[in-house]
Design a protein around this motif. Structure first.
Motif, PDB file in Angstrom:
ATOM      1  N   ARG A  19       0.903  -1.273  -0.080  1.00  9.56           N
ATOM      2  CA  ARG A  19      -0.017  -0.020   0.061  1.00  9.56           C
ATOM      3  C   ARG A  19       0.903   1.348  -0.251  1.00  9.56           C
ATOM      4  NH1 ARG A  19      -3.350   1.275   4.194  1.00  9.56           N
ATOM      5  NH2 ARG A  19      -1.892  -0.063   5.847  1.00  9.56           N
ATOM      6  N   TRP A  20       0.669   2.191  -0.864  1.00  8.15           N
ATOM      7  CA  TRP A  20       1.248   3.508  -0.737  1.00  8.15           C
ATOM      8  C   TRP A  20       0.512   4.621  -0.906  1.00  8.15           C
ATOM      9  CZ3 TRP A  20       1.065   6.887  -5.113  1.00  8.15           C
ATOM     10  CH2 TRP A  20       0.453   6.475  -6.144  1.00  8.15           C
ATOM     11  N   ARG A  21       0.956   5.974  -0.185  1.00  3.95           N
ATOM     12  CA  ARG A  21       0.194   6.866  -0.052  1.00  3.95           C
ATOM     13  C   ARG A  21       0.869   8.345  -0.039  1.00  3.95           C
ATOM     14  NH1 ARG A  21      -2.119  10.244   4.322  1.00  3.95           N
ATOM     15  NH2 ARG A  21      -4.352  10.410   3.961  1.00  3.95           N
ATOM     16  N   VAL A  22       0.333   9.296  -0.539  1.00  2.88           N
ATOM     17  CA  VAL A  22       1.007  10.659  -0.626  1.00  2.88           C
ATOM     18  C   VAL A  22       0.498  11.552   0.168  1.00  2.88           C
ATOM     19  CG1 VAL A  22       1.450  12.795  -1.950  1.00  2.88           C
ATOM     20  CG2 VAL A  22       2.156  10.289  -2.851  1.00  2.88           C
ATOM     21  N   ARG A  23       0.635  12.367   1.065  1.00  2.00           N
ATOM     22  CA  ARG A  23       0.016  13.055   2.096  1.00  2.00           C
ATOM     23  C   ARG A  23      -0.719  13.988   1.257  1.00  2.00           C
ATOM     24  NH1 ARG A  23       1.186  15.180   7.670  1.00  2.00           N
ATOM     25  NH2 ARG A  23       0.221  17.075   7.734  1.00  2.00           N
TER      26      ARG A  23
END
Length: 108
Positions: A19-23
């Protein structure tokens, strides 16, 4: 440290799910001082060390608009995960966040 599930995206790299995320909202440094965009990645299957990727790009919501924002693509994330694994990141093991600078070969 665990990644917030809300707003994260899943990706499969070499048969393993991440899982990946950008603020979404920039930090003060990113908004006012030209800080770089950060991407967080973790294993979707087991809790462990989080990969914190520093990119050479500005946050798209930053105030300083001297540079054009560059979108973070799934291909870029997959290449970064492969490079971080080769550099010693172990996503299944508990431990501190693994800091990683986005390599040039992933950018091209």
């Amino acid at each position: 440290m665990a990644l917030v599930r809300k707003g994260s995206r899943t990706i499969t790299v070499d048969g393993r799910a991440y899982r990946w995320r950008v603020r979404r909202r920039p930090t003060y440094d990113q908004a006012c001082l030209g800080g770089r965009l950060i991407v967080a990645v973790e294993s979707a299957e087991a809790r462990g060390s989080v990969l914190v990727v520093r990119t050479p790009y500005p946050h798209p919501s930053g105030v300083l608009r001297g540079e054009a924002p560059v979108p973070v693509t799934p291909g870029m994330v997959a290449g970064t995960v492969r490079a971080a694994l080769a550099a010693g990141w172990r996503p299944g093991r508990a431990g501190p966040p693994f800091s990683f600078a986005l390599p040039d070969e992933v950018l091209n």
